[in-house]
Design a protein around this motif. Structure first.
Motif, PDB file in Angstrom:
ATOM      1  N   HIS A  13      -5.229  -7.217  -4.492  1.00  0.00           N
ATOM      2  CA  HIS A  13      -4.834  -7.393  -3.099  1.00  0.00           C
ATOM      3  C   HIS A  13      -6.014  -7.962  -2.315  1.00  0.00           C
ATOM      4  O   HIS A  13      -7.166  -7.571  -2.536  1.00  0.00           O
ATOM      5  CB  HIS A  13      -4.394  -6.057  -2.504  1.00  0.00           C
ATOM      6  CG  HIS A  13      -3.759  -6.169  -1.154  1.00  0.00           C
ATOM      7  ND1 HIS A  13      -4.495  -6.329   0.005  1.00  0.00           N
ATOM      8  CD2 HIS A  13      -2.448  -6.168  -0.766  1.00  0.00           C
ATOM      9  CE1 HIS A  13      -3.686  -6.405   1.037  1.00  0.00           C
ATOM     10  NE2 HIS A  13      -2.428  -6.313   0.599  1.00  0.00           N
ATOM     11  N   LEU A  26      -5.570   5.739  -0.383  1.00  0.00           N
ATOM     12  CA  LEU A  26      -4.794   4.508  -0.478  1.00  0.00           C
ATOM     13  C   LEU A  26      -4.636   4.117  -1.944  1.00  0.00           C
ATOM     14  O   LEU A  26      -5.581   4.219  -2.730  1.00  0.00           O
ATOM     15  CB  LEU A  26      -5.504   3.372   0.258  1.00  0.00           C
ATOM     16  CG  LEU A  26      -5.604   3.502   1.775  1.00  0.00           C
ATOM     17  CD1 LEU A  26      -6.867   2.830   2.280  1.00  0.00           C
ATOM     18  CD2 LEU A  26      -4.384   2.884   2.432  1.00  0.00           C
ATOM     19  N   PHE A  61       0.821  -1.204   0.000  1.00  0.00           N
ATOM     20  CA  PHE A  61       0.000   0.000   0.000  1.00  0.00           C
ATOM     21  C   PHE A  61       0.859   1.260   0.000  1.00  0.00           C
ATOM     22  O   PHE A  61       1.901   1.309   0.653  1.00  0.00           O
ATOM     23  CB  PHE A  61      -0.893   0.045   1.251  1.00  0.00           C
ATOM     24  CG  PHE A  61      -2.075  -0.870   1.205  1.00  0.00           C
ATOM     25  CD1 PHE A  61      -3.306  -0.420   0.749  1.00  0.00           C
ATOM     26  CD2 PHE A  61      -1.965  -2.187   1.645  1.00  0.00           C
ATOM     27  CE1 PHE A  61      -4.402  -1.265   0.728  1.00  0.00           C
ATOM     28  CE2 PHE A  61      -3.055  -3.028   1.629  1.00  0.00           C
ATOM     29  CZ  PHE A  61      -4.281  -2.576   1.166  1.00  0.00           C
ATOM     30  N   VAL A 101      -3.149   0.756  -4.211  1.00  0.00           N
ATOM     31  CA  VAL A 101      -2.779  -0.645  -4.031  1.00  0.00           C
ATOM     32  C   VAL A 101      -3.135  -1.396  -5.316  1.00  0.00           C
ATOM     33  O   VAL A 101      -3.947  -0.914  -6.125  1.00  0.00           O
ATOM     34  CB  VAL A 101      -3.519  -1.238  -2.807  1.00  0.00           C
ATOM     35  CG1 VAL A 101      -5.019  -1.199  -3.003  1.00  0.00           C
ATOM     36  CG2 VAL A 101      -3.045  -2.646  -2.480  1.00  0.00           C
TER      37      VAL A 101
END
Length: 477
Positions: free
Chosen positions: A426, A420, A284, A422
């Motif tokens: 994930h 965030l 992240f 990512v």
């Protein structure tokens, strides 16, 4: 008319003009409206509260957020800093869970385990009706050695500029008292003063919901949409937790809130590291955003979406004209949008008129964007997040305390969210996507959400009211 009367009128007009100029030109105090550095974040987890109905009508309540807050406080060894908007048992007769009492007990336990550890609560003066009543929870905390910091809202820009201009001239310096109340408490038993109501009409708020602790080996932080308010204990909410330097970035934003409110001990809290080198191995990347910086990050994210991307949104209040226009532009570029909104009908036993969400939904629906309503029955869909799944395999999420309204995004309320970034596959992102898909599609006869037609409102009168309220700040959203 006598010269003395003319002089009096001129003095009143001059005072009002000065007040108007001061409220019009005011800005966020130092350290607020913060854009933190983009950091590699460790141990990022998402938590959810949700209330829904089975096919036979039985209610199911799943809660994770408060349990995580209590666990974090129990782990603390050197510092606890908690910032919460609603912290009370107002209108809590039918509460599912005594959140305010549970949180109070946890903070007191932390102080008893580590007497030399600073345990600090930053909160909004609404919890004392702006000084018009005592808070039994704050009294217990202070008696146990917990520092309770009431946010100095007078230092914030005017949200309801028309009223605040008048209030600054006529009422600001009158103070308040817990004695002599003669008007009904607007949210619970007892009486409060007229001054409480006059203060309330400013519609200023520290609306943040954060927690930072140090457990002796690392910094651990939480940003959430949840209030420790008993009557809110059945609401749908979300939270993000993380460790590492980004947690210290969050602490700096709380230092600014504490110092603004006269809590000088915050000067001694640890600083965040100045370097922000990104670790390519980190799953992240995280950025702490507060106040107006949330709007900047949000609009940048939406405007960067392209054909083939998908945006999912779940929100308690959607009213911001820049955000609505950005969503419509994204739809026109070929981005797939799914928007889930609270129908704005329930407010702690009182029925609301659907403003602003039903009017904002009408704007989106007219442009061909699919909107569904959370299927609430007394509780609120209080989540506040947006997720962009890019076609290139990257996902971005903004989540936290901020509703998508003028007051929450435009440097008026105090707010905290995180941005965030990512990869889309994930496990935490997959779980988040699955949670939304389940709410969107109502599998196995469960009832999480309802079609747009269930709460659609095409009244031009109420639409005009929404636009006026959003533009002027003469509203509670």
């Amino acid at each position: 008319m006598s010269h003395s009367t003319v002089a009096l009128y001129r003095s009143i007009c001059l005072a009002a003009l000065c007040s108007l100029l001061l409220t019009a030109c005011s800005s966020m105090p130092k350290g607020l409206s913060a854009t933190g550095p983009v950091r590699a974040a460790d141990d990022v987890d998402f938590f959810y509260d949700q209330t829904y109905r089975e096919g036979d009508g039985d209610e199911v309540i799943n809660q994770e957020v408060m349990d995580e807050i209590l666990a974090m406080i129990d782990s603390a060894e050197t510092l606890v800093v908690l910032d919460m908007f609603l912290y009370n048992d107002f209108a809590g007769d039918t509460a599912f869970r005594p959140l305010s009492d549970e949180l109070t007990a946890a903070l007191i336990r932390a102080k008893e385990r580590h007497p030399d550890m600073p345990v600090v609560l930053i909160t909004d003066p609404f919890n004392t009706i702006y000084g018009g009543m005592e808070s039994p929870y704050f009294d217990r905390l202070e008696a146990a050695g917990v520092d309770v910091v009431i946010t100095n809202l007078a230092k914030l820009p005017a949200s309801n500029r028309t009223w605040t201009t008048l209030w600054t001239v006529c009422c600001r310096f009158l103070g308040n008292s817990t004695r002599g109340g003669w008007l009904p408490n607007p949210v619970g038993p007892g009486k409060v003063t007229l001054r409480s109501y006059l203060h309330l009409l400013n519609f200023r708020a520290n609306h943040r919901k954060t927690l930072v602790v140090n457990n002796g080996s690392e910094w651990h932080a939480l940003v959430t949409s949840m209030n420790p308010h008993d009557a809110s204990s059945r609401h749908d909410n979300n939270a993000v937790t993380f460790t590492g330097p980004a947690a210290l970035d969050l602490l700096q934003t709380e230092r600014a809130a504490a110092l603004m409110s006269g809590y000088d001990a915050a000067e001694f809290w640890p600083e965040a590291p100045t370097s922000s080198e990104l670790n390519d191995d980190a799953d992240f990347r995280l950025q702490v955003l507060t106040e107006g910086a949330i709007e900047t990050g949000l609009l940048t994210m939406i405007d960067s979406s392209e054909a083939g991307d998908r945006i999912d949104l779940e929100m308690f209040y959607l009213a911001s004209r820049p955000v609505i226009k950005a969503l419509i532009r994204a739809h026109e570029r070929g981005v797939e949008l799914r928007v889930m909104l609270d129908p704005n009908r329930d407010a702690f036993g009182r029925e609301k008129n659907g403003i602003p969400n039903r009017q904002a939904a009408w704007d989106l629906h007219e442009e061909g964007i699919t909107v569904r309503w959370c299927a609430t029955e007394g509780e609120q869909c209080h989540r506040k997040w947006i997720r962009l799944d890019r076609a290139n395999g990257e996902t971005q999420v903004i989540a936290g305390s901020a509703n998508f309204t003028r007051r929450n995004l435009h440097n008026l309320n105090m707010e905290t969210s995180v941005l965030l970034t990512v990869r889309s596959d994930h496990p935490e992102v997959i779980a988040m996507r699955d949670d939304f898909d389940r709410s969107w599609s109502n599998p196995d006869d469960t009832v999480f959400s309802l079609d747009y037609a269930e709460f659609s409102d095409h009244s031009r009168w109420r639409y005009g009211m929404y636009r006026f309220m959003e533009a002027t700040g003469m509203s509670t959203f």
